[in-house]
Design a protein around this motif. Structure first.
Motif, PDB file in Angstrom:
ATOM      1  N   HIS A  57       2.211   1.839   0.200  1.00 26.47           N
ATOM      2  CA  HIS A  57       3.544   2.324   0.582  1.00 26.47           C
ATOM      3  C   HIS A  57       4.502   1.163   0.807  1.00 26.47           C
ATOM      4  O   HIS A  57       4.085   0.023   0.942  1.00 26.47           O
ATOM      5  CB  HIS A  57       3.439   3.133   1.876  1.00 26.47           C
ATOM      6  N   HIS A  97       8.437   0.120   2.981  1.00 26.19           N
ATOM      7  CA  HIS A  97       9.123   0.463   4.230  1.00 26.19           C
ATOM      8  C   HIS A  97      10.627   0.441   4.064  1.00 26.19           C
ATOM      9  O   HIS A  97      11.154  -0.091   3.090  1.00 26.19           O
ATOM     10  CB  HIS A  97       8.710  -0.513   5.333  1.00 26.19           C
ATOM     11  N   MET A 133       5.642  -3.785   9.838  1.00 26.13           N
ATOM     12  CA  MET A 133       4.412  -3.049  10.112  1.00 26.13           C
ATOM     13  C   MET A 133       3.306  -4.065  10.356  1.00 26.13           C
ATOM     14  O   MET A 133       3.215  -5.079   9.661  1.00 26.13           O
ATOM     15  CB  MET A 133       4.019  -2.144   8.952  1.00 26.13           C
ATOM     16  N   MET A 187       3.619  -6.276   7.141  1.00 28.52           N
ATOM     17  CA  MET A 187       4.563  -5.898   6.098  1.00 28.52           C
ATOM     18  C   MET A 187       5.957  -6.031   6.687  1.00 28.52           C
ATOM     19  O   MET A 187       6.163  -5.789   7.878  1.00 28.52           O
ATOM     20  CB  MET A 187       4.337  -4.445   5.650  1.00 28.52           C
TER      21      MET A 187
END
Ligand SMILES: [Cu+2]
Length: 350
Positions: free
Chosen positions: A54, A56, A62, A108
């Motif tokens: 994924h 962001h 993250m 992240m």
């Protein structure tokens, strides 16, 4: 393998072209940013065993921690089990079991809505039990930091209910290649290739991920190819690696989902060899016994927090089993593995 790599690239290039021609999708894309990215890598959350599934929303950080464990026992020759006594007719030593456990830290950060950067570090412990032709049994262990990984995730195309991105990165050779331990033969024996902690080279990789949601169903496909540019200081290079995985999940609520996943891995053979490893001693010292293809099946679950001070937190667990393997020469039989982890999101939330 190279062929599938080219196919992936072609697909990616075509996709970029299609999405840039399709202006009216911009509106949908904005909606998707809100629905699927912001806080909510959660909404399409795939299995915890998948990395970089994924992106962001701009300004979001993250942080993740994962623990992974994998067990191997017995030996495989091509695609069937081979007994210890058979291996011991050709070699002085046979490995009986190996377990690997790994702590992984990941970060992240979304530079923009279209670009997220990612970094991963790991610390692993490998234990191997071995048996000699004479009947003597012994154990070896190695532990330490592995290779760092850095990557850029760039959004490719998205519609109302799915999104995709390209991953480009490299691993950095921070892992030790000369782990040693005491054995019946030596006070300070060099351990076999699978017990070493890094590749010893900068290994670029490229990946493609597409993930989506259809009412209560979540799905995703990810493929990644990692290339070894050169040999390391120990005069060998690990094989190139292609991994393709796809998952399907069911959301029972906004807080809980269950996933099933299959993965196909193709690990190329080691080229060259560490001159200190005697290939007659045991199968894993011989680079002819490297390179394998495996299929693994997994089941997992994710618990998601969508509101309150811990909004964006995800706790996941996934267990898997190798159901098919085809190895070059004689190698260890891979069995059960599992991953559990937690992810925290903080930073910008509009
Ligand atoms: Cu993330």
């Amino acid at each position: 393998m190279l062929h599938s790599f080219r196919t992936t690239l072609l697909f990616v290039l075509l996709s970029i072209q299609v999405s840039s021609q399709d202006d009216h999708t911009m509106h949908h894309q904005d909606k998707l940013d809100n629905d699927m990215q912001h806080d909510s890598h959660l909404i399409t959350s795939g299995p915890i065993g998948v990395m970089g599934d994924h992106m962001h929303h701009k300004g979001t950080f993250m942080f993740s921690y994962r623990y992974m464990k994998m067990n191997m026992s017995g030996m495989y020759a091509n695609s069937s089990i081979v007994g210890e006594s058979e291996v011991l007719t050709d070699f002085v030593i046979v490995p009986s079991t190996m377990s690997m456990s790994m702590h992984m830290l990941g970060g992240m950060y979304a530079v923009s809505n279209d670009v997220t950067i990612m970094a991963m570090a790991n610390y692993s412990t490998n234990d191997m039990s071995l048996k000699m032709r004479s009947g003597t049994e012994f154990e070896t262990e190695s532990n330490g930091f592995g290779d760092l990984k850095l990557a850029i995730l760039a959004k490719l195309f998205a519609k109302d209910n799915y999104t995709s991105h390209l991953t480009i990165g490299t691993s950095i050779p921070t892992g030790n290649l000369e782990k040693r331990d005491q054995t019946p033969m030596s006070e300070n024996a060099l351990l076999a290739y699978p017990m070493q902690l890094g590749s010893g080279t900068w290994d670029p990789f490229v990946g493609f991920t597409i993930a989506g949601i259809e009412s209560s169903l979540i799905w995703g496909v990810q493929s990644q190819f990692q290339y070894r540019i050169s040999k390391n200081d120990m005069e060998y290079a690990l094989g190139n690696q292609f991994i393709m995985t796809s998952w399907l999940g069911y959301k029972t609520s906004e807080h809980l989902n269950f996933t099933l996943r299959a993965s196909f891995e193709d690990h190329g053979s080691i080229s060259g060899s560490n001159p200190e490893m005697n290939p007659m001693m045991m199968p894993l010292f011989n680079t002819e016994n490297s390179g394998q293809r495996r299929v693994n099946l997994y089941a997992g679950t994710n618990w998601l927090i969508n509101d309150g001070p811990f909004k964006g937190t995800r706790i996941g667990i996934e267990g898997g089993q190798t159901v098919y393997q085809n190895v070059d020469g004689i190698q260890m039989n891979q069995g059960f593995q599992f991953t559990t982890g937690i992810q925290f999101v903080f930073g910008s939330s509009h």
